[in-house]
Scaffold this motif. Structure first.
Motif, PDB file in Angstrom:
ATOM      1  N   ASN A 136       0.950  -1.085  -0.306  1.00  0.00           N
ATOM      2  CA  ASN A 136      -0.195  -0.077   0.152  1.00  0.00           C
ATOM      3  C   ASN A 136       0.885   1.438  -0.392  1.00  0.00           C
ATOM      4  O   ASN A 136       0.810   2.160  -0.939  1.00  0.00           O
ATOM      5  N   ARG A 137       2.145   1.213   0.467  1.00  0.00           N
ATOM      6  CA  ARG A 137       2.885   2.326   0.416  1.00  0.00           C
ATOM      7  C   ARG A 137       3.488   2.609  -1.004  1.00  0.00           C
ATOM      8  O   ARG A 137       3.648   4.404  -1.536  1.00  0.00           O
ATOM      9  N   ARG A 138       3.916   1.634  -1.602  1.00  0.00           N
ATOM     10  CA  ARG A 138       4.460   1.518  -3.175  1.00  0.00           C
ATOM     11  C   ARG A 138       3.338   2.067  -3.508  1.00  0.00           C
ATOM     12  O   ARG A 138       3.391   3.198  -4.129  1.00  0.00           O
ATOM     13  N   ALA A 139       1.685   1.738  -3.706  1.00  0.00           N
ATOM     14  CA  ALA A 139       0.914   2.736  -4.412  1.00  0.00           C
ATOM     15  C   ALA A 139       0.882   4.121  -3.531  1.00  0.00           C
ATOM     16  O   ALA A 139       0.471   4.411  -5.375  1.00  0.00           O
ATOM     17  N   ILE A 140       0.613   3.878  -2.549  1.00  0.00           N
ATOM     18  CA  ILE A 140       0.539   5.878  -2.244  1.00  0.00           C
ATOM     19  C   ILE A 140       1.538   6.516  -3.228  1.00  0.00           C
ATOM     20  O   ILE A 140       1.483   7.712  -3.637  1.00  0.00           O
ATOM     21  N   HIS A 141       3.241   5.787  -3.036  1.00  0.00           N
ATOM     22  CA  HIS A 141       3.649   6.835  -3.319  1.00  0.00           C
ATOM     23  C   HIS A 141       3.735   6.728  -5.228  1.00  0.00           C
ATOM     24  O   HIS A 141       4.238   8.272  -5.219  1.00  0.00           O
ATOM     25  N   ILE A 142       3.593   6.072  -5.918  1.00  0.00           N
ATOM     26  CA  ILE A 142       2.880   5.917  -7.092  1.00  0.00           C
ATOM     27  C   ILE A 142       1.882   7.344  -7.269  1.00  0.00           C
ATOM     28  O   ILE A 142       2.351   8.244  -7.486  1.00  0.00           O
ATOM     29  N   LEU A 143       0.767   7.198  -6.616  1.00  0.00           N
ATOM     30  CA  LEU A 143       0.242   8.209  -6.692  1.00  0.00           C
ATOM     31  C   LEU A 143       0.397   9.161  -6.618  1.00  0.00           C
ATOM     32  O   LEU A 143       0.442  10.209  -7.267  1.00  0.00           O
ATOM     33  N   GLU A 144       1.528   9.498  -5.219  1.00  0.00           N
ATOM     34  CA  GLU A 144       1.624  10.827  -5.028  1.00  0.00           C
ATOM     35  C   GLU A 144       2.167  11.670  -5.679  1.00  0.00           C
ATOM     36  O   GLU A 144       3.235  12.858  -5.746  1.00  0.00           O
ATOM     37  N   ASN A 145       3.859  11.000  -6.738  1.00  0.00           N
ATOM     38  CA  ASN A 145       4.378  10.934  -7.209  1.00  0.00           C
ATOM     39  C   ASN A 145       3.800  11.006  -8.382  1.00  0.00           C
ATOM     40  O   ASN A 145       3.882  11.947  -9.665  1.00  0.00           O
ATOM     41  N   THR A 146       2.561  10.605  -9.149  1.00  0.00           N
ATOM     42  CA  THR A 146       1.728  11.364 -10.113  1.00  0.00           C
ATOM     43  C   THR A 146       1.528  12.709  -9.978  1.00  0.00           C
ATOM     44  O   THR A 146       1.196  13.180 -10.986  1.00  0.00           O
ATOM     45  N   ALA A 147       1.271  12.713  -8.281  1.00  0.00           N
ATOM     46  CA  ALA A 147       0.241  13.713  -8.470  1.00  0.00           C
ATOM     47  C   ALA A 147       1.123  14.816  -8.748  1.00  0.00           C
ATOM     48  O   ALA A 147       1.019  16.097  -9.281  1.00  0.00           O
ATOM     49  N   SER A 148       2.215  15.254  -8.735  1.00  0.00           N
ATOM     50  CA  SER A 148       3.604  15.869  -7.888  1.00  0.00           C
ATOM     51  C   SER A 148       3.866  16.200  -8.886  1.00  0.00           C
ATOM     52  O   SER A 148       4.093  17.420 -10.327  1.00  0.00           O
ATOM     53  N   ALA A 149       3.971  15.575 -10.536  1.00  0.00           N
ATOM     54  CA  ALA A 149       3.889  15.545 -12.476  1.00  0.00           C
ATOM     55  C   ALA A 149       2.581  16.340 -12.860  1.00  0.00           C
ATOM     56  O   ALA A 149       3.088  17.391 -13.632  1.00  0.00           O
ATOM     57  N   HIS A 150       1.257  16.457 -12.131  1.00  0.00           N
ATOM     58  CA  HIS A 150      -0.043  16.568 -12.600  1.00  0.00           C
ATOM     59  C   HIS A 150       0.670  18.674 -12.524  1.00  0.00           C
ATOM     60  O   HIS A 150      -0.210  19.865 -12.681  1.00  0.00           O
TER      61      HIS A 150
END
Length: 563
Positions: A136-150
């Motif tokens: 779950n932490r890795r999934a959250i990390h992916i979402l956070e980085n994708t949000a950062s790109a946006h």
């Protein structure tokens, strides 16, 4: 579990590692720690080893290349880092190691953002998400980085949706250690929108969460983000000195050279603002030493920029110009255009103070041209952001309309089913009513016939009149007219289709077909039509013949399909 080495212990091991075995052991045992705290030392250690010295298994080699990319990333050597990420990803794909593939794809996304190409970051980040990481932490990390790109692309609404999703996962899975990071990213989102007060509120939330999590490393990073926001909002003053001291203590505890370098620059900025120029210069020199030691070019740039201002205020114009030129070269190398703008403004001002007007005007011209370009980009960005909001709200509106329309259609369908069931029940009730009326009349007719044999002539005349009325009632089509109207509501084209396709059917045969369409039994049909059981069989036979049905074909099924 191995104890975490102190900064001094790590330095001692680096100094003592001379043989290949010692270097390899240190590299493998303290790989992540070296990458985080000593990226330059990690690379020197790795490059001193022959590739043949590394373990022969693909998984170790792939992870080593991924960590080497992380070290190069921290040193802003992005092109080399990309080469290592590609190599690690190729191996991970070949041996089908999803967890390492996700790490490589995350690193590829971070590299693209670091090079100012957030759009290029989206493909690897989306692919990492598609791999469905178990953690779950890795999934959250992916979402956070994708949000950062946006966030970098100005897609703030989409970024907020991704962060909301990350928050939902963190709360549902009770991954408390992720909350501080998510709140911090939301703070960065507000900073980009120049909503500085909201940004600081979220950074404060993130701080409270990190302290509740007892996550000192995260607390240090959040303090850095908070201080960066204060700098951008021009509110970094001596009131922030306690926060700076706390951030420095945490960064020292974890030997976080990147944070230590940034904090030294922030200290220098505060000391410059309050006129303590000697202390400010010392902080800049400390930041430059850290930048050189860790190879972090971005810290070197910010330290040089601040140092040039300090030297100008000290009256050392020649040194201020030299320092500002170094800062400008680094800004252009790193592609930091807004920082390049500040360097040009400083150089124009310093040369004006020196009396070199021609050079000052030259830098001012460059500053004006770059400012025009950045203003145009900002305008385009604002328009794109407004269009994104319009598209988002339009999509939400259309979705709500579609959902409402679907609900209306569903209700209409349910209403139609209820209405059809009611009509069918009414039809059956009407048919049974007809049947009961006919039963009653037949009983009365039998009783009257029995009485005729015993009554005198006068009574005989009255009874015959009664019989005629009963016969008329038995043949009355009024009830059938009402039945037909109800039947038409349920099956509007059935009787018309039947009469057009099969014109030879009699009225009674059509009635039999209608009652069979309602799936009534032969016994019920006999009672309704006041005919004998034998007669209904004859009717069924004649109807089958007129419809052209073969022996194996079912009459009721045929009529049920006809409409």
């Amino acid at each position: 579990m191995r104890p975490v080495l102190t900064d001094a212990e790590l330095d001692a091991l680096l100094a003592e590692a001379r043989s290949v075995d010692d270097k390899l052991k240190l590299l493998l045992d303290e790989e992540r720690r070296l990458v985080a705290a000593r990226p330059q030392s990690f690379l020197e250690l790795a490059d001193s080893l022959d590739q043949g010295a590394l373990p022969n298994d693909d998984a170790t080699r792939a992870r080593f290349r991924c960590n080497r990319a992380a070290a190069l990333f921290k040193l802003a050597r992005y092109q080399e880092a990309e080469e290592d990420v590609r190599a690690a990803l190729t191996i991970a794909e070949r041996i089908n190691l999803p967890s390492l593939m996700v790490d490589c794809l995350l690193r590829a996304g971070l590299l693209a953002m670091a090079r100012g190409k957030p759009k290029d970051a989206l493909a690897p980040l989306h692919r990492a998400r598609d791999l469905n990481p178990e953690s779950n932490r890795r999934a959250i990390h992916i979402l956070e980085n994708t949000a950062s790109a946006h966030i970098m692309l100005g897609d703030y609404l989409l970024a907020m949706e991704l962060l909301d999703e990350a928050l939902a996962i963190a709360r549902e899975a009770e991954v408390d250690l992720a909350l501080s990071s998510i709140y911090s990213t939301i703070g960065i989102l507000h900073s980009h929108q120049q909503q500085d007060a909201q940004a600081r509120d979220y950074f404060q939330l993130a701080l409270r969460a990190s302290r509740a999590e007892n996550n000192r490393r995260a607390e240090g990073k959040i303090l850095i983000n908070l201080l960066a926001n204060c700098t951008a909002a021009n509110v970094l003053d001596q009131t922030q000195l306690p926060l700076l001291a706390e951030a420095r203590a945490i960064a020292t505890e974890y030997s976080d050279l990147d944070s230590l370098g940034r904090i030294a620059v922030y200290f220098a900025s505060v000391y410059t603002n309050i006129g303590q120029l000697d202390q400010a210069e010392q902080e800049c020199e400390e930041a430059l030493r850290i930048a050189e030691r860790a190879g972090i070019v971005e810290i070197e740039f910010h330290a040089l920029g601040q140092l040039s201002i300090i030297k100008e205020r000290q009256g050392r114009l020649h040194e201020a110009i030299e320092t500002a030129l170094r800062s400008l070269a680094l800004a252009r190398r790193l592609g930091l255009r807004s920082d390049e703008l500040r360097s040009l403004a400083n150089l124009s001002y310093f040369n004006e103070m020196k009396g070199d007007i021609v050079v000052s005007l030259s830098y001012l011209k460059q500053h004006t041209e770059l400012q025009r370009e950045l203003n145009l980009e900002q305008m385009q960005h604002t328009v794109a952001q407004m269009q994104a909001r319009i598209n988002y709200e339009s999509a939400r509106h259309n979705t709500r309309l579609a959902e409402a329309e679907t609900e209306v259609q569903k209700l209409r369908a349910e209403q139609l089913v209820v209405q059809m069931e009611k009509t069918r029940n009414d039809l059956i009730a009407k048919a049974l009513q007809i049947s009961q009326k006919n039963d009653l009349l037949r009983t009365m007719r039998r009783n009257v016939k029995d009485a005729l044999d015993a009554d005198p002539d006068a009574m005989r005349l009255r009874l015959r009149e009664l019989l005629r009325n009963i016969d008329a009632s038995l043949d009355d089509d009024h009830s059938w007219d009402h039945f037909n109207r109800q039947f038409q509501l349920l099956h509007p084209s059935f009787l018309k289709t039947l009469s057009v396709r099969y014109p030879s059917l009699s009225t009674t045969e059509q009635k039999v077909c209608a009652l069979l369409k309602l799936k009534l039994s032969s016994k019920d049909i006999c009672r309704i039509l006041s005919i004998a059981a034998r007669s209904i069989e004859n009717y069924r036979y004649r109807i089958r013949k007129k419809l052209g049905l073969q022996g194996s074909e079912n009459l009721t099924a045929f009529l049920a399909a006809l409409d």
